[in-house]
Write a protein that holds these residues in place. Structure first.
Motif, mmCIF file in Angstrom:
data_model
loop_
_atom_site.group_PDB
_atom_site.id
_atom_site.type_symbol
_atom_site.label_atom_id
_atom_site.label_comp_id
_atom_site.label_asym_id
_atom_site.label_seq_id
_atom_site.Cartn_x
_atom_site.Cartn_y
_atom_site.Cartn_z
ATOM 1 N N ASP A 157 19.167 -13.330 14.143
ATOM 2 C CA ASP A 157 17.791 -12.855 13.965
ATOM 3 C C ASP A 157 16.759 -13.721 14.683
ATOM 4 O O ASP A 157 15.683 -13.993 14.145
ATOM 5 N N GLY A 158 17.091 -14.176 15.897
ATOM 6 C CA GLY A 158 16.163 -14.980 16.682
ATOM 7 C C GLY A 158 16.208 -16.466 16.398
ATOM 8 O O GLY A 158 15.589 -17.253 17.110
ATOM 9 N N TRP A 159 16.920 -16.860 15.364
ATOM 10 C CA TRP A 159 17.113 -18.287 15.064
ATOM 11 C C TRP A 159 18.368 -18.759 15.768
ATOM 12 O O TRP A 159 19.407 -18.103 15.713
ATOM 13 N N VAL A 160 18.276 -19.897 16.423
ATOM 14 C CA VAL A 160 19.402 -20.449 17.174
ATOM 15 C C VAL A 160 19.784 -21.787 16.545
ATOM 16 O O VAL A 160 18.948 -22.689 16.444
ATOM 17 N N PHE A 161 21.033 -21.883 16.151
ATOM 18 C CA PHE A 161 21.564 -23.095 15.518
ATOM 19 C C PHE A 161 22.497 -23.758 16.517
ATOM 20 O O PHE A 161 23.545 -23.201 16.863
ATOM 21 N N VAL A 162 22.087 -24.921 17.005
ATOM 22 C CA VAL A 162 22.849 -25.628 18.028
ATOM 23 C C VAL A 162 23.685 -26.713 17.348
ATOM 24 O O VAL A 162 23.157 -27.560 16.626
ATOM 25 N N THR A 163 24.981 -26.651 17.586
ATOM 26 C CA THR A 163 25.902 -27.616 17.011
ATOM 27 C C THR A 163 25.553 -29.026 17.470
ATOM 28 O O THR A 163 25.096 -29.230 18.595
ATOM 29 N N GLY A 164 25.789 -29.990 16.598
ATOM 30 C CA GLY A 164 25.553 -31.390 16.942
ATOM 31 C C GLY A 164 26.263 -31.760 18.230
ATOM 32 O O GLY A 164 27.439 -31.452 18.410
ATOM 33 N N GLN A 165 25.518 -32.394 19.109
ATOM 34 C CA GLN A 165 26.067 -32.805 20.402
ATOM 35 C C GLN A 165 26.293 -34.311 20.430
ATOM 36 O O GLN A 165 25.566 -35.074 19.787
ATOM 37 N N MET A 166 27.300 -34.690 21.196
ATOM 38 C CA MET A 166 27.691 -36.082 21.350
ATOM 39 C C MET A 166 27.182 -36.598 22.701
ATOM 40 O O MET A 166 26.831 -35.807 23.574
ATOM 41 N N PRO A 167 27.200 -37.909 22.909
ATOM 42 C CA PRO A 167 26.722 -38.467 24.176
ATOM 43 C C PRO A 167 27.787 -38.497 25.271
ATOM 44 O O PRO A 167 27.914 -39.450 26.024
ATOM 45 N N THR A 168 28.555 -37.422 25.364
ATOM 46 C CA THR A 168 29.562 -37.320 26.416
ATOM 47 C C THR A 168 28.964 -36.620 27.629
ATOM 48 O O THR A 168 28.038 -35.822 27.500
ATOM 49 N N ASP A 169 29.516 -36.900 28.787
ATOM 50 C CA ASP A 169 29.068 -36.289 30.033
ATOM 51 C C ASP A 169 29.880 -35.013 30.246
ATOM 52 O O ASP A 169 31.100 -35.075 30.355
ATOM 53 N N PRO A 170 29.229 -33.840 30.293
ATOM 54 C CA PRO A 170 29.989 -32.605 30.486
ATOM 55 C C PRO A 170 30.837 -32.607 31.758
ATOM 56 O O PRO A 170 31.892 -31.989 31.795
ATOM 57 N N ALA A 171 30.390 -33.329 32.780
ATOM 58 C CA ALA A 171 31.132 -33.379 34.039
ATOM 59 C C ALA A 171 32.303 -34.358 33.980
ATOM 60 O O ALA A 171 33.214 -34.290 34.808
ATOM 61 N N ALA A 172 32.286 -35.277 33.019
ATOM 62 C CA ALA A 172 33.356 -36.280 32.876
ATOM 63 C C ALA A 172 33.534 -36.577 31.387
ATOM 64 O O ALA A 172 33.184 -37.656 30.911
ATOM 65 N N PRO A 173 34.067 -35.615 30.631
ATOM 66 C CA PRO A 173 34.097 -35.757 29.175
ATOM 67 C C PRO A 173 34.943 -36.913 28.645
ATOM 68 O O PRO A 173 34.741 -37.335 27.504
ATOM 69 N N ASP A 174 35.830 -37.435 29.460
ATOM 70 C CA ASP A 174 36.665 -38.551 29.015
ATOM 71 C C ASP A 174 36.133 -39.910 29.470
ATOM 72 O O ASP A 174 36.742 -40.948 29.191
ATOM 73 N N ALA A 175 35.003 -39.916 30.165
ATOM 74 C CA ALA A 175 34.400 -41.171 30.623
ATOM 75 C C ALA A 175 33.877 -41.955 29.419
ATOM 76 O O ALA A 175 33.575 -41.376 28.373
ATOM 77 N N PRO A 176 33.767 -43.272 29.568
ATOM 78 C CA PRO A 176 33.180 -44.064 28.472
ATOM 79 C C PRO A 176 31.771 -43.584 28.142
ATOM 80 O O PRO A 176 31.041 -43.104 29.014
#
Length: 124
Positions: free
Chosen positions: A19-38
């Motif tokens: 109904d127009g409300w958007v619930f964004v899941t908690g995000q972590m400080p990972t890099d989407p381009a390198a998700p396994d990077a420190p």
């Protein structure tokens, strides 16, 4: 799921809209381009990466930070990092347009993160 969005650390959607409300899941400080990077060092750098990831998710839905109505922030080192977070937080939003916010100290977060942020946004 948002194409090019951060790799989830658990089974969930990046965001859900109702109904127009958007619930964004908690995000972590990972890099989407390198998700396994420190992870970035320090709460400021991690917060910047988390907000960048939130912007990717919002952008994939045609929204931006200006549509955010509520943020929940989780810190593993609350006493140490709360002041630094507060100093940085307003820089992500237009002056005078901060969303409502709750900040909670927690014992641990996924991937050893110092900060996680979830959002509620409203589609105009």
């Amino acid at each position: 799921m948002i194409s090019g969005g951060p790799r989830p650390v658990a089974p969930f959607s990046h965001a859900v809209e109702a109904d127009g409300w958007v619930f964004v899941t908690g995000q972590m400080p990972t890099d989407p381009a390198a998700p396994d990077a420190p992870l970035p060092q320090g709460v400021e750098a991690q917060t910047r990466q988390v907000v960048a990831n939130l912007k990717v998710v919002l952008g994939g839905l045609g929204l931006g930070l200006e549509h955010v109505t509520m943020a929940r922030i989780y810190l593993t080192e609350f006493a140490r990092d709360y002041a630094a977070l507060n100093a940085l937080w307003p820089s992500f939003f237009a002056p005078g347009h901060l969303p409502a916010r709750t900040t909670v100290g927690v014992t641990a977060l996924a991937v050893g993160a110092l900060v996680e942020i979830d959002l509620v946004a409203r589609r105009p």
